[in-house]
Design an enzyme around this catalytic site. Sequence first.
Site, PDB file in Angstrom:
ATOM      1  N   HIS A 226      22.622 -31.142   1.471  1.00 46.49           N
ATOM      2  CA  HIS A 226      21.178 -30.914   1.351  1.00 46.49           C
ATOM      3  C   HIS A 226      20.855 -29.650   0.548  1.00 46.49           C
ATOM      4  CE1 HIS A 226      21.681 -28.296   5.015  1.00 46.49           C
ATOM      5  NE2 HIS A 226      20.737 -27.607   4.404  1.00 46.49           N
TER       6      HIS A 226
ATOM      7  N   ASP B 242      26.892 -34.454   5.275  1.00 40.56           N
ATOM      8  CA  ASP B 242      26.210 -33.281   4.731  1.00 40.56           C
ATOM      9  C   ASP B 242      27.213 -32.300   4.108  1.00 40.56           C
ATOM     10  OD1 ASP B 242      23.943 -31.887   4.020  1.00 40.56           O
ATOM     11  OD2 ASP B 242      23.876 -30.718   5.868  1.00 40.56           O
TER      12      ASP B 242
ATOM     13  N   SER C 106      22.916 -22.340   5.450  1.00 37.41           N
ATOM     14  CA  SER C 106      23.487 -23.682   5.315  1.00 37.41           C
ATOM     15  C   SER C 106      24.626 -23.679   4.305  1.00 37.41           C
ATOM     16  CB  SER C 106      22.412 -24.670   4.867  1.00 37.41           C
ATOM     17  OG  SER C 106      21.425 -24.826   5.844  1.00 37.41           O
TER      18      SER C 106
END
Length: 374
Positions: A119, A149, A223
């Site tokens: 993402h 992911d 992230s």
Amino acid sequence: MQRPFRPLMFLLQSAVFGLAAAFVILQLVPGVAGWLRGGAAASAAAPLHSYADAVQRAAPAVVSIYADRVVTERLLIRPDPTTQRFSGVTVGPTRTRLARALGSGVIVSEDGYVLTNHHVISGAEQIRVALWDGRVTQAQIVGSDAETDIAVLKMDGSSLPALVLDPELPMRVGDVVLAIGNPFGLSQTVTQGIVSGLGRTPLNQAFSEDFIQTDAAINEGNSGGALVNASGQLIGINTFVLGRLNGAEGIGFAIPMKIASEVFREIREKGVVTRGWLGAEYGDAPVLPGAHALEGPRGVALTGVYSGGPAQGVGLRAGDILLEFNGVPVEDAASLRQREAELPPGSRVRVAGLRAGVPFQTDLDLMQRPPAGA
């Protein structure tokens, strides 16, 4: 009359002897006093607990990622009385603008392979990587997997600091962990917490059902960063956090090395991740009347069959209960999803179950699982 004074004389003699011995030692070894004072001060100043060594070992392999993408949006203009009468909103022409996603990554090979989140780089037209020493370089997408992911980037370089991908590192609930990343653009930021849970399935994830849960702070920009243990070894790739909008606090998730290392291997070798696919959606089967919920595996119930998929090709349909997959009992939807994904496309498997209470079994050939959202 002299007996009461004998203990006092003994103590005085011992004190005099001790002082004399100390004087002799100080004369023979002049530096001993300073050594004793320095040792005591060092012991008093030494921290009881510090993770500085772990951070020093892991932090150089954590990079900041800036992913630029072009976004097209439609402008709102001053409402026109005529159009507002019907729609209430008046839109104008479209425009494009540059949007930048902020994230982190982990160097996992000395020649410049980087793990990050899908993402973070999804839709990016240009990706820049900022290294621990301030250098900035371009990176290319090798491959990306939305289901886990995980994305793999490649940047130029050699002899880069890298963390080892070891899927066998032991991990227990309660272990101290450190999250290292680039939250809000503050590169090389470290937060500390513990492993709060293992094998988590947050937010009904479609495939990744083995997350590490931690209370180490994972903020925007973390992230794709590293989750390391107290020794500085990589145990997970930070992915997301349940924010306060969800009524949660201190609940973050990381992708464990068991998943991340396998995805990295496949993307590096093939450019994509291949997974077997039944061509059906399913959930845990309900407990049958008269059965006990703890009696053992009860299989899965098919909720939908995709047109042109393997399941439809052999006549499976919604409502069927699958009890066995390749001769092994089906425990629940999560285990079946993992088992079908572990087999390569083209694998022939036998499924057995019940249809309206009548046993059946059939063989089918797995297909390549389509991308998430397809």
